[in-house]
Design a protein around this motif. Structure first.
Motif, PDB file in Angstrom:
ATOM      1  N   GLU A 198       0.325  14.995 -16.377  1.00 51.78           N
ATOM      2  CA  GLU A 198       0.716  13.605 -16.113  1.00 51.78           C
ATOM      3  C   GLU A 198       1.348  13.428 -14.754  1.00 51.78           C
ATOM      4  O   GLU A 198       2.041  14.313 -14.252  1.00 51.78           O
ATOM      5  CB  GLU A 198       1.759  13.164 -17.150  1.00 51.78           C
ATOM      6  CG  GLU A 198       1.160  12.709 -18.446  1.00 51.78           C
ATOM      7  CD  GLU A 198       2.213  12.110 -19.360  1.00 51.78           C
ATOM      8  OE1 GLU A 198       2.664  12.849 -20.252  1.00 51.78           O
ATOM      9  OE2 GLU A 198       2.576  10.933 -19.198  1.00 51.78           O
ATOM     10  N   MET A 199       1.125  12.280 -14.176  1.00 47.99           N
ATOM     11  CA  MET A 199       1.849  11.867 -12.968  1.00 47.99           C
ATOM     12  C   MET A 199       1.815  10.342 -12.912  1.00 47.99           C
ATOM     13  O   MET A 199       1.074   9.711 -13.657  1.00 47.99           O
ATOM     14  CB  MET A 199       1.202  12.446 -11.702  1.00 47.99           C
ATOM     15  CG  MET A 199      -0.226  12.005 -11.472  1.00 47.99           C
ATOM     16  SD  MET A 199      -0.877  12.488  -9.858  1.00 47.99           S
ATOM     17  CE  MET A 199      -0.130  11.238  -8.790  1.00 47.99           C
ATOM     18  N   SER A 200       2.608   9.772 -12.021  1.00 50.65           N
ATOM     19  CA  SER A 200       2.614   8.318 -11.891  1.00 50.65           C
ATOM     20  C   SER A 200       2.426   7.907 -10.446  1.00 50.65           C
ATOM     21  O   SER A 200       2.911   8.594  -9.534  1.00 50.65           O
ATOM     22  CB  SER A 200       3.945   7.747 -12.390  1.00 50.65           C
ATOM     23  OG  SER A 200       4.108   8.059 -13.751  1.00 50.65           O
ATOM     24  N   VAL A 201       1.714   6.813 -10.247  1.00 51.88           N
ATOM     25  CA  VAL A 201       1.641   6.209  -8.922  1.00 51.88           C
ATOM     26  C   VAL A 201       2.243   4.814  -8.997  1.00 51.88           C
ATOM     27  O   VAL A 201       2.200   4.149 -10.042  1.00 51.88           O
ATOM     28  CB  VAL A 201       0.203   6.113  -8.349  1.00 51.88           C
ATOM     29  CG1 VAL A 201      -0.379   7.482  -8.089  1.00 51.88           C
ATOM     30  CG2 VAL A 201      -0.709   5.311  -9.249  1.00 51.88           C
ATOM     31  N   PHE A 202       2.806   4.405  -7.889  1.00 50.07           N
ATOM     32  CA  PHE A 202       3.493   3.119  -7.802  1.00 50.07           C
ATOM     33  C   PHE A 202       2.863   2.332  -6.668  1.00 50.07           C
ATOM     34  O   PHE A 202       2.650   2.865  -5.581  1.00 50.07           O
ATOM     35  CB  PHE A 202       4.986   3.332  -7.555  1.00 50.07           C
ATOM     36  CG  PHE A 202       5.613   4.150  -8.637  1.00 50.07           C
ATOM     37  CD1 PHE A 202       6.089   3.540  -9.776  1.00 50.07           C
ATOM     38  CD2 PHE A 202       5.646   5.532  -8.554  1.00 50.07           C
ATOM     39  CE1 PHE A 202       6.609   4.289 -10.813  1.00 50.07           C
ATOM     40  CE2 PHE A 202       6.168   6.302  -9.583  1.00 50.07           C
ATOM     41  CZ  PHE A 202       6.654   5.669 -10.709  1.00 50.07           C
ATOM     42  N   VAL A 203       2.572   1.074  -6.963  1.00 51.04           N
ATOM     43  CA  VAL A 203       1.898   0.225  -5.993  1.00 51.04           C
ATOM     44  C   VAL A 203       2.692  -1.061  -5.912  1.00 51.04           C
ATOM     45  O   VAL A 203       3.199  -1.538  -6.928  1.00 51.04           O
ATOM     46  CB  VAL A 203       0.458  -0.075  -6.477  1.00 51.04           C
ATOM     47  CG1 VAL A 203      -0.275  -0.968  -5.498  1.00 51.04           C
ATOM     48  CG2 VAL A 203      -0.320   1.214  -6.696  1.00 51.04           C
ATOM     49  N   MET A 204       2.847  -1.610  -4.687  1.00 50.79           N
ATOM     50  CA  MET A 204       3.377  -2.975  -4.652  1.00 50.79           C
ATOM     51  C   MET A 204       2.262  -3.890  -4.175  1.00 50.79           C
ATOM     52  O   MET A 204       1.450  -3.512  -3.334  1.00 50.79           O
ATOM     53  CB  MET A 204       4.651  -3.105  -3.814  1.00 50.79           C
ATOM     54  CG  MET A 204       4.663  -2.495  -2.473  1.00 50.79           C
ATOM     55  SD  MET A 204       6.330  -2.709  -1.768  1.00 50.79           S
ATOM     56  CE  MET A 204       6.092  -1.852  -0.223  1.00 50.79           C
ATOM     57  N   THR A 205       2.229  -5.072  -4.775  1.00 52.35           N
ATOM     58  CA  THR A 205       1.179  -6.025  -4.405  1.00 52.35           C
ATOM     59  C   THR A 205       1.753  -7.433  -4.331  1.00 52.35           C
ATOM     60  O   THR A 205       2.642  -7.787  -5.112  1.00 52.35           O
ATOM     61  CB  THR A 205      -0.003  -5.990  -5.408  1.00 52.35           C
ATOM     62  OG1 THR A 205      -0.985  -6.946  -4.994  1.00 52.35           O
ATOM     63  CG2 THR A 205       0.429  -6.318  -6.837  1.00 52.35           C
ATOM     64  N   ASP A 206       1.227  -8.197  -3.380  1.00 55.71           N
ATOM     65  CA  ASP A 206       1.594  -9.621  -3.294  1.00 55.71           C
ATOM     66  C   ASP A 206       0.475 -10.467  -3.903  1.00 55.71           C
ATOM     67  O   ASP A 206       0.440 -11.681  -3.731  1.00 55.71           O
ATOM     68  CB  ASP A 206       1.852 -10.019  -1.836  1.00 55.71           C
ATOM     69  CG  ASP A 206       0.638  -9.791  -0.939  1.00 55.71           C
ATOM     70  OD1 ASP A 206      -0.391  -9.290  -1.426  1.00 55.71           O
ATOM     71  OD2 ASP A 206       0.724 -10.104   0.264  1.00 55.71           O
ATOM     72  N   GLY A 207      -0.452  -9.794  -4.573  1.00 54.81           N
ATOM     73  CA  GLY A 207      -1.560 -10.498  -5.208  1.00 54.81           C
ATOM     74  C   GLY A 207      -2.797 -10.507  -4.321  1.00 54.81           C
ATOM     75  O   GLY A 207      -3.905 -10.718  -4.806  1.00 54.81           O
ATOM     76  N   LYS A 208      -2.594 -10.261  -3.024  1.00 56.26           N
ATOM     77  CA  LYS A 208      -3.713 -10.292  -2.092  1.00 56.26           C
ATOM     78  C   LYS A 208      -4.032  -8.871  -1.613  1.00 56.26           C
ATOM     79  O   LYS A 208      -5.166  -8.428  -1.652  1.00 56.26           O
ATOM     80  CB  LYS A 208      -3.360 -11.192  -0.899  1.00 56.26           C
ATOM     81  CG  LYS A 208      -4.551 -11.587  -0.054  1.00 56.26           C
ATOM     82  CD  LYS A 208      -4.150 -12.568   1.028  1.00 56.26           C
ATOM     83  CE  LYS A 208      -3.934 -11.841   2.338  1.00 56.26           C
ATOM     84  NZ  LYS A 208      -3.377 -12.682   3.401  1.00 56.26           N
ATOM     85  N   SER A 209      -3.010  -8.158  -1.143  1.00 61.45           N
ATOM     86  CA  SER A 209      -3.218  -6.778  -0.708  1.00 61.45           C
ATOM     87  C   SER A 209      -2.230  -5.884  -1.449  1.00 61.45           C
ATOM     88  O   SER A 209      -1.458  -6.355  -2.285  1.00 61.45           O
ATOM     89  CB  SER A 209      -3.016  -6.670   0.794  1.00 61.45           C
ATOM     90  OG  SER A 209      -1.672  -6.964   1.111  1.00 61.45           O
ATOM     91  N   TYR A 210      -2.278  -4.604  -1.155  1.00 60.78           N
ATOM     92  CA  TYR A 210      -1.371  -3.680  -1.852  1.00 60.78           C
ATOM     93  C   TYR A 210      -0.929  -2.576  -0.904  1.00 60.78           C
ATOM     94  O   TYR A 210      -1.575  -2.311   0.113  1.00 60.78           O
ATOM     95  CB  TYR A 210      -2.073  -3.072  -3.076  1.00 60.78           C
ATOM     96  CG  TYR A 210      -3.235  -2.170  -2.703  1.00 60.78           C
ATOM     97  CD1 TYR A 210      -3.043  -0.814  -2.436  1.00 60.78           C
ATOM     98  CD2 TYR A 210      -4.517  -2.676  -2.578  1.00 60.78           C
ATOM     99  CE1 TYR A 210      -4.111  -0.007  -2.063  1.00 60.78           C
ATOM    100  CE2 TYR A 210      -5.586  -1.881  -2.203  1.00 60.78           C
ATOM    101  CZ  TYR A 210      -5.374  -0.540  -1.949  1.00 60.78           C
ATOM    102  OH  TYR A 210      -6.418   0.242  -1.557  1.00 60.78           O
ATOM    103  N   LYS A 211       0.175  -1.937  -1.234  1.00 58.62           N
ATOM    104  CA  LYS A 211       0.659  -0.752  -0.524  1.00 58.62           C
ATOM    105  C   LYS A 211       1.002   0.296  -1.574  1.00 58.62           C
ATOM    106  O   LYS A 211       1.639  -0.027  -2.589  1.00 58.62           O
ATOM    107  CB  LYS A 211       1.928  -1.059   0.286  1.00 58.62           C
ATOM    108  CG  LYS A 211       1.758  -2.139   1.343  1.00 58.62           C
ATOM    109  CD  LYS A 211       1.043  -1.634   2.570  1.00 58.62           C
ATOM    110  CE  LYS A 211       0.931  -2.767   3.596  1.00 58.62           C
ATOM    111  NZ  LYS A 211       0.058  -2.399   4.726  1.00 58.62           N
TER     112      LYS A 211
END
Ligand code: AMP
Ligand code: GLY
Length: 423
Positions: A198-211
Motif C-alpha cells: 500500500e501507498m498513498s498519493v495526494f493531489v490538489m485540484t482547483d477543478g481545472k488542473s492538478y498538482k
C-alpha cells in the motif's frame, strides 16, 4: 488574507504550520484547534458541522479562505452551504462539493465512479438487506480472504478482511441486517482481495488542473509488525521509497488523470485535496479508496516537504489558476511517529500532563489530542502528539524522531518503535 482551518488534529496543526509561513497570511484561526495550534494561530470554539455558527464567525472576522481538515463537514455539504449563500459565496472553501465528497462518503459511489472513468480498482459488487442471499453466493464465487466494506462513513472501522467464507457470510449478515456499523452498513461492498503493497498519493485540484504532492505511507495498526486493531494512523513516511519514476508515471496516467478528468466529465465540483489510497500489485497501481481530504498523519510528512507557498497555491483555487502555480518539493525524506494514549484505539483517559516538548529542538512536534490547562498541556484524545523529522533518507529521519520521542512523557504514553519496518 484571513484564514480559518476547521479541525483539531495533527493534520490541522501541520496545515497551520505551513500556512503560517506564508507572506500572504494576515490572521490564522483554527476551530476548534488544540494546544499546538494555539501557539501559532487563534483557536476558536466552534462546532465545525454547525455551518450557521461557522458563517457568523467567517463574516465577523473577514475570513477569505476556509480550509476543511476532516471529512465530516465536507460530506455534510459545507462547500455547497458557502456557494449557495450570497454573503459567503466570495469565500474560498478548500474542499469538494457535497456530491463529490460522496467519493469518501459512499464506497459504492466511489466504485461506480472508478468503473465509469476506467480507474483501475478491485472487482466488486454491492448488496443490501434484500440481496443478502446474492451477497452470500457472491462470497462463494470469490477466493479468500474476503473484503467487506460498509458503504457509508464508519470512522475508518468499516472495512473487514475475513479469512473464511462462513465467517464472511456471518459478518455480511451482521452488517446488512444486524446494523453492525449502523446506517453505514445498510449497503455493503464486497470486493476482490488485492495482495500487494500500500501507498498513498495526494493531489490538489482547483477543478481545472492538478498538482501532485509528495507520496506517503502510513501505519494504521496499533501493534508493531502491523498487528492488532486499526487506528487513525501511528506514523508515516514520505516519500514512499519504492515509488520510483516509472511507477509514478503509471499512477499519474492510469489513476490521477482519469480521476481529475472524471470530475470534469461528471460535473463533480472539486476544489481541494484528493487522497488516493493505492495497492501496488505486480507494479501496477489499483485504487483502494478515495478520501476527499488530506490524511492524518500523512499531512504531517507531506506538508513539511512542500517548500513552495501552500497558501498561494490554495488562493489560486478560487479563480482556477492552480496551473500557474509552481510547486516545489524538499528532496529530504520526512517521517512522523505518533504518540497515543494508553488503551487507544479502545477506551483511554484524557488529562495526563505532558512534559518534554520544549526539550525537542531538531524535530517538529505536531499536536493532535492536546489541550492547554492553566500553564500545562494535557492529553485530550487517543492520538496525542506526533514527532516529525527530516533526514537524507527515511532511516536517518526515523532516528531523529525516535531520539526525540524518548524525551516526551505522559502517563501511559505509547508509540510504535517500528515505523518504516517494511520498507
Ligand atoms: P479503507 O478503509 O478503504 O482504507 O480500507 C482499510 C484497509 O483495508 C486498507 O488500508 C487496506 O489495507 C485494506 N483493504 C481495503 N480494500 C482492500 C482490498 N480490496 N484488498 C486488500 N486489502 C484491502
Ligand atoms: N491516515 C489515514 C487517514 O487519514 O484516513
Amino acid at each position: 488574507m484571513n484564514v480559518l482551518i476547521l479541525g483539531s488534529g495533527g493534520r490541522e496543526h501541520a496545515f497551520a504550520y505551513s500556512l503560517s509561513k506564508s507572506p500572504l497570511l494576515t490572521n490564522l484561526f483554527v476551530a476548534p484547534g488544540n494546544a499546538g495550534t494555539s501557539n501559532i494561530a487563534t483557536n476558536v470554539a466552534l462546532n465545525i458541522t454547525d455551518f450557521e455558527a461557522v458563517k457568523v464567525f467567517v463574516l465577523e472576522n473577514d475570513i477569505a479562505m476556509v480550509l476543511v481538515g476532516p471529512e465530516a463537514p465536507l460530506v455534510a455539504g459545507i462547500y455547497d452551504f458557502f456557494i449557495e449563500d450570497e454573503q459567503l459565496v466570495h469565500v474560498n472553501v478548500i474542499g469538494p462539493s457535497k456530491q463529490a465528497a460522496m467519493l469518501e462518503g459512499s464506497k459504492e459511489f466511489a466504485k461506480e465512479f472508478m468503473e465509469r472513468n476506467k480507474v483501475p480498482t478491485a472487482a466488486y459488487q454491492s448488496f443490501t438487506a434484500s440481496s443478502l442471499k446474492e451477497g452470500m453466493s457472491f462470497i462463494d464465487s470469490l477466493k479468500p480472504p474476503y473484503v467487506l466494506k460498509a458503504d457509508g462513513l464508519a470512522g475508518g472501522k468499516g472495512v473487514l478482511i475475513i479469512p473464511n467464507a462462513d465467517e464472511a457470510k456471518q459478518s455480511l449478515e451482521e452488517m446488512l441486517v444486524g446494523g453492525k456499523f449502523g446506517a453505514a452498513s445498510n449497503k455493503v461492498v464486497i470486493e476482490e482481495f488485492l495482495d500487494g503493497i500500500e501507498m498513498s498519493v495526494f493531489v490538489m485540484t482547483d477543478g481545472k488542473s492538478y498538482k501532485i504532492l509528495p507520496t506517503a505511507k502510513d501505519y494504521k495498526r496499533i501493534g508493531e509488525g502491523d498487528t492488532g486493531l486499526n487506528t487513525g494512523g501511528m506514523g508515516a513516511v514520505s516519500p514512499v521509497p519504492f515509488a520510483g519514476e516509472e511507477l509514478m508515471k503509471k499512477i499519474e496516467q492510469q489513476v490521477i488523470i482519469p480521476t481529475i478528468e472524471g470530475f470534469k466529465k461528471e460535473e463533480l465540483v472539486y476544489k481541494g485535496f484528493v487522497f488516493i489510497g493505492l495497492m501496488i500489485v505486480n507494479n501496477e497501481p489499483l485504487v483502494i479508496e478515495y478520501n476527499v481530504r488530506m490524511g492524518d498523519p500523512e499531512t504531517e510528512v507531506v506538508l513539511p516537504r512542500l517548500s513552495s507557498d501552500l497558501l498561494a497555491h490554495l488562493h489560486a483555487f478560487k479563480n482556477e489558476q492552480l496551473d500557474k502555480e509552481v510547486v516545489t518539493i524538499d528532496a529530504r525524506a520526512a517521517v512522523t511517529v505518533m504518540c497515543v494514549s494508553g488503551g487507544y484505539p479502545e477506551a483511554y483517559e484524557n488529562g495526563m500532563v505532558i512534559t518534554g516538548i520544549e526539550e525537542v529542538t531538531d524535530s517538529i512536534i505536531f499536536h493532535a489530542g492536546t489541550i492547554r490547562q492553566d500553564d500545562r498541556i494535557v492529553t485530550n484524545g487517543g492520538r496525542v502528539l506526533t514527532v516529525t523529522s527530516y533526514g537524507a533518507n527515511f532511516n536517518e529521519a526515523l532516528k531523529k524522531s525516535y531520539h526525540n520521542t524518548a524525551k516526551l512523557h505522559y502517563d501511559r504514553m505509547y508509540y510504535r518503535k517500528d515505523i518504516g519496518f517494511d520498507l
